[in-house]
Design an enzyme around this catalytic site. Structure first.
Site, PDB file in Angstrom:
ATOM      1  N   PRO A   9       6.241   5.560  33.838  1.00 38.75           N
ATOM      2  CA  PRO A   9       6.989   4.409  33.336  1.00 38.75           C
ATOM      3  C   PRO A   9       7.454   4.536  31.888  1.00 38.75           C
ATOM      4  O   PRO A   9       6.753   5.085  31.037  1.00 38.75           O
ATOM      5  CB  PRO A   9       6.003   3.244  33.474  1.00 38.75           C
ATOM      6  CG  PRO A   9       4.668   3.866  33.609  1.00 38.75           C
ATOM      7  CD  PRO A   9       4.891   5.193  34.268  1.00 38.75           C
ATOM      8  N   ASN A  10       8.633   3.993  31.678  1.00 36.47           N
ATOM      9  CA  ASN A  10       9.291   3.877  30.364  1.00 36.47           C
ATOM     10  C   ASN A  10       9.864   5.197  29.857  1.00 36.47           C
ATOM     11  O   ASN A  10      10.549   5.199  28.834  1.00 36.47           O
ATOM     12  CB  ASN A  10       8.346   3.255  29.316  1.00 36.47           C
ATOM     13  CG  ASN A  10       7.882   1.874  29.733  1.00 36.47           C
ATOM     14  OD1 ASN A  10       8.716   1.012  29.995  1.00 36.47           O
ATOM     15  ND2 ASN A  10       6.576   1.672  29.860  1.00 36.47           N
ATOM     16  N   ARG A  17      13.629   4.894  22.912  1.00 37.58           N
ATOM     17  CA  ARG A  17      12.329   4.248  22.772  1.00 37.58           C
ATOM     18  C   ARG A  17      11.505   4.901  21.667  1.00 37.58           C
ATOM     19  O   ARG A  17      11.222   6.101  21.747  1.00 37.58           O
ATOM     20  CB  ARG A  17      11.607   4.408  24.114  1.00 37.58           C
ATOM     21  CG  ARG A  17      10.156   4.056  24.119  1.00 37.58           C
ATOM     22  CD  ARG A  17       9.497   4.625  25.375  1.00 37.58           C
ATOM     23  NE  ARG A  17       8.130   4.177  25.467  1.00 37.58           N
ATOM     24  CZ  ARG A  17       7.185   4.807  26.129  1.00 37.58           C
ATOM     25  NH1 ARG A  17       7.463   5.926  26.792  1.00 37.58           N
ATOM     26  NH2 ARG A  17       5.963   4.327  26.160  1.00 37.58           N
ATOM     27  N   TYR A  22       8.531   9.557  20.077  1.00 37.72           N
ATOM     28  CA  TYR A  22       8.945  10.367  21.229  1.00 37.72           C
ATOM     29  C   TYR A  22      10.188  11.231  20.978  1.00 37.72           C
ATOM     30  O   TYR A  22      10.613  11.963  21.878  1.00 37.72           O
ATOM     31  CB  TYR A  22       9.173   9.451  22.442  1.00 37.72           C
ATOM     32  CG  TYR A  22       7.926   8.684  22.849  1.00 37.72           C
ATOM     33  CD1 TYR A  22       6.818   9.356  23.352  1.00 37.72           C
ATOM     34  CD2 TYR A  22       7.846   7.299  22.697  1.00 37.72           C
ATOM     35  CE1 TYR A  22       5.664   8.676  23.698  1.00 37.72           C
ATOM     36  CE2 TYR A  22       6.693   6.604  23.049  1.00 37.72           C
ATOM     37  CZ  TYR A  22       5.610   7.302  23.550  1.00 37.72           C
ATOM     38  OH  TYR A  22       4.474   6.618  23.902  1.00 37.72           O
ATOM     39  N   ASN A  73       3.789  13.786  33.636  1.00 39.15           N
ATOM     40  CA  ASN A  73       3.582  12.899  32.485  1.00 39.15           C
ATOM     41  C   ASN A  73       3.358  11.506  33.068  1.00 39.15           C
ATOM     42  O   ASN A  73       4.317  10.814  33.413  1.00 39.15           O
ATOM     43  CB  ASN A  73       4.776  12.904  31.525  1.00 39.15           C
ATOM     44  CG  ASN A  73       4.475  12.078  30.281  1.00 39.15           C
ATOM     45  OD1 ASN A  73       3.554  11.266  30.274  1.00 39.15           O
ATOM     46  ND2 ASN A  73       5.246  12.283  29.228  1.00 39.15           N
ATOM     47  N   ALA A  76       1.983   5.515  30.642  1.00 40.47           N
ATOM     48  CA  ALA A  76       0.883   4.541  30.468  1.00 40.47           C
ATOM     49  C   ALA A  76      -0.107   4.556  31.634  1.00 40.47           C
ATOM     50  O   ALA A  76      -1.278   4.188  31.456  1.00 40.47           O
ATOM     51  CB  ALA A  76       1.450   3.138  30.267  1.00 40.47           C
ATOM     52  N   HIS A  79      -3.763   5.948  31.366  1.00 43.42           N
ATOM     53  CA  HIS A  79      -4.903   5.288  30.746  1.00 43.42           C
ATOM     54  C   HIS A  79      -5.679   4.357  31.682  1.00 43.42           C
ATOM     55  O   HIS A  79      -6.773   3.946  31.344  1.00 43.42           O
ATOM     56  CB  HIS A  79      -4.424   4.524  29.503  1.00 43.42           C
ATOM     57  CG  HIS A  79      -3.540   5.369  28.626  1.00 43.42           C
ATOM     58  ND1 HIS A  79      -3.959   6.585  28.096  1.00 43.42           N
ATOM     59  CD2 HIS A  79      -2.237   5.232  28.233  1.00 43.42           C
ATOM     60  CE1 HIS A  79      -2.963   7.124  27.398  1.00 43.42           C
ATOM     61  NE2 HIS A  79      -1.911   6.329  27.471  1.00 43.42           N
ATOM     62  N   ASP A  86      -6.764   9.187  41.924  1.00 41.29           N
ATOM     63  CA  ASP A  86      -7.241   9.585  43.253  1.00 41.29           C
ATOM     64  C   ASP A  86      -6.220  10.473  43.966  1.00 41.29           C
ATOM     65  O   ASP A  86      -6.594  11.437  44.647  1.00 41.29           O
ATOM     66  CB  ASP A  86      -7.557   8.349  44.104  1.00 41.29           C
ATOM     67  CG  ASP A  86      -8.887   7.710  43.727  1.00 41.29           C
ATOM     68  OD1 ASP A  86      -9.641   8.298  42.930  1.00 41.29           O
ATOM     69  OD2 ASP A  86      -9.177   6.605  44.239  1.00 41.29           O
ATOM     70  N   GLU A 100      -1.210  17.931  33.404  1.00 37.28           N
ATOM     71  CA  GLU A 100      -0.911  16.656  32.742  1.00 37.28           C
ATOM     72  C   GLU A 100      -0.251  16.973  31.404  1.00 37.28           C
ATOM     73  O   GLU A 100      -0.777  17.784  30.629  1.00 37.28           O
ATOM     74  CB  GLU A 100      -2.218  15.884  32.526  1.00 37.28           C
ATOM     75  CG  GLU A 100      -2.045  14.586  31.763  1.00 37.28           C
ATOM     76  CD  GLU A 100      -3.394  13.910  31.427  1.00 37.28           C
ATOM     77  OE1 GLU A 100      -4.439  14.302  32.013  1.00 37.28           O
ATOM     78  OE2 GLU A 100      -3.394  13.021  30.567  1.00 37.28           O
ATOM     79  N   HIS A 102       1.898  15.341  27.848  1.00 34.02           N
ATOM     80  CA  HIS A 102       2.320  14.197  27.035  1.00 34.02           C
ATOM     81  C   HIS A 102       3.214  14.693  25.915  1.00 34.02           C
ATOM     82  O   HIS A 102       2.954  15.756  25.326  1.00 34.02           O
ATOM     83  CB  HIS A 102       1.116  13.466  26.443  1.00 34.02           C
ATOM     84  CG  HIS A 102       0.212  12.911  27.495  1.00 34.02           C
ATOM     85  ND1 HIS A 102       0.489  11.740  28.159  1.00 34.02           N
ATOM     86  CD2 HIS A 102      -0.927  13.409  28.035  1.00 34.02           C
ATOM     87  CE1 HIS A 102      -0.463  11.523  29.059  1.00 34.02           C
ATOM     88  NE2 HIS A 102      -1.333  12.526  29.011  1.00 34.02           N
ATOM     89  N   SER A 104       3.746  12.893  23.028  1.00 38.03           N
ATOM     90  CA  SER A 104       2.952  12.626  21.825  1.00 38.03           C
ATOM     91  C   SER A 104       1.528  13.139  22.050  1.00 38.03           C
ATOM     92  O   SER A 104       1.201  13.625  23.144  1.00 38.03           O
ATOM     93  CB  SER A 104       2.928  11.114  21.551  1.00 38.03           C
ATOM     94  OG  SER A 104       2.202  10.447  22.576  1.00 38.03           O
ATOM     95  N   ARG A 109      -3.487   8.441  18.551  1.00 39.48           N
ATOM     96  CA  ARG A 109      -2.809   7.134  18.558  1.00 39.48           C
ATOM     97  C   ARG A 109      -3.812   5.993  18.808  1.00 39.48           C
ATOM     98  O   ARG A 109      -4.977   6.119  18.488  1.00 39.48           O
ATOM     99  CB  ARG A 109      -1.678   7.181  19.588  1.00 39.48           C
ATOM    100  CG  ARG A 109      -0.646   8.274  19.259  1.00 39.48           C
ATOM    101  CD  ARG A 109       0.495   8.314  20.250  1.00 39.48           C
ATOM    102  NE  ARG A 109       1.237   7.054  20.256  1.00 39.48           N
ATOM    103  CZ  ARG A 109       2.066   6.695  21.233  1.00 39.48           C
ATOM    104  NH1 ARG A 109       2.268   7.512  22.263  1.00 39.48           N
ATOM    105  NH2 ARG A 109       2.702   5.539  21.181  1.00 39.48           N
ATOM    106  N   ARG A 113      -5.162   4.673  24.196  1.00 37.07           N
ATOM    107  CA  ARG A 113      -4.504   5.900  24.661  1.00 37.07           C
ATOM    108  C   ARG A 113      -5.450   7.098  24.649  1.00 37.07           C
ATOM    109  O   ARG A 113      -5.116   8.181  25.115  1.00 37.07           O
ATOM    110  CB  ARG A 113      -3.298   6.228  23.772  1.00 37.07           C
ATOM    111  CG  ARG A 113      -2.199   5.206  23.860  1.00 37.07           C
ATOM    112  CD  ARG A 113      -0.966   5.662  23.102  1.00 37.07           C
ATOM    113  NE  ARG A 113      -0.136   4.535  22.743  1.00 37.07           N
ATOM    114  CZ  ARG A 113       0.730   3.940  23.566  1.00 37.07           C
ATOM    115  NH1 ARG A 113       0.922   4.400  24.782  1.00 37.07           N
ATOM    116  NH2 ARG A 113       1.438   2.895  23.167  1.00 37.07           N
TER     117      ARG A 113
HETATM  118  C1  DQA Z   1       2.958   9.392  26.791  1.00 35.58           C
HETATM  119  C2  DQA Z   1       1.772   8.779  26.041  1.00 35.58           C
HETATM  120  C3  DQA Z   1       1.327   7.502  26.719  1.00 35.58           C
HETATM  121  O1  DQA Z   1       0.252   6.919  25.994  1.00 35.58           O
HETATM  122  C4  DQA Z   1       2.458   6.490  26.746  1.00 35.58           C
HETATM  123  O2  DQA Z   1       2.062   5.339  27.462  1.00 35.58           O
HETATM  124  C5  DQA Z   1       3.732   7.042  27.273  1.00 35.58           C
HETATM  125  C6  DQA Z   1       4.106   8.419  26.934  1.00 35.58           C
HETATM  126  C7  DQA Z   1       3.513  10.635  26.071  1.00 35.58           C
HETATM  127  O3  DQA Z   1       4.242  11.382  26.714  1.00 35.58           O
HETATM  128  O4  DQA Z   1       3.254  10.831  24.877  1.00 35.58           O
HETATM  129  O5  DQA Z   1       4.523   6.328  27.870  1.00 35.58           O
HETATM  130  O6  DQA Z   1       2.509   9.803  28.082  1.00 35.58           O
END
Ligand code: DQA
Length: 144
Positions: A9-10, A17, A22, A73, A76, A79, A86, A100, A102, A104, A109, A113
């Site tokens: 998401p996002n 953003r 980012y 990735n 959110a 977390h 699962d 996995e 990220h 950032s 942070r 997170r």
């Molecule tokens: C993220 C880090 C997460 O904490 C955050 O919710 C994101 C992006 C990252 O790529 O740094 O949406 O996964």
């Protein structure tokens, strides 16, 4: 080899953003750079983003069923999504790879997170290198 590069998401808002966290590259530019590097390494990439936990879990199931390596990735969902965890555990415990990533470094942070419910069931974790987090993951998968 074909892999799935999955974004939670996002991440559709990349570039717009919180650019101080980012960066200013948008998701399409991430897709282009990742696909291009993967292709150089002989890897076919299916790059996707969703804001839906349901859809993301479905994509992990698809990777599990087809034994495809995944660069994830979870954004959110990292977390708190035990359901996504699962799905990832089903995938990796069957011997499939899932890295996995990220953009950032979540450990540098906010406190919420600093917990990932995914990391313990991932093959490995790469965080804090922007676009390079994904490229490093692809390069690792290319090693076999
Ligand atoms: C993220 C880090 C997460 O904490 C955050 O919710 C994101 C992006 C990252 O790529 O740094 O949406 O996964």
């Amino acid at each position: 080899m074909k892999i799935l590069v999955l974004n939670g998401p996002n991440l559709n808002l990349l570039g717009a953003r919180e650019p101080e966290v980012y960066g200013d590259m948008d998701l399409q530019a991430f897709d282009k750079a990742i696909t291009s590097r993967a292709n150089e390494l002989g890897i076919e990439v299916d790059f996707r983003q969703t804001n839906s936990e349901d859809e993301l879990i479905g994509w992990i199931h698809e990777a599990f069923t087809n034994k495809l390596a995944v660069v994830l990735n979870p954004a959110a969902f990292t977390h708190y999504s035990y359901a996504l965890r699962d799905a990832c555990a089903a995938h990796t415990s069957a011997g499939n790879k899932l890295i996995e990533v990220h953009i950032s470094n979540p450990h540098a942070r906010e406190e919420f997170r600093q917990t990932s419910v995914i990391s313990a069931v991932a093959t490995g974790v790469i965080a804090g290198f922007g676009l390079d987090s994904y490229l490093l993951a692809i390069e690792q998968l290319a090693r076999g």
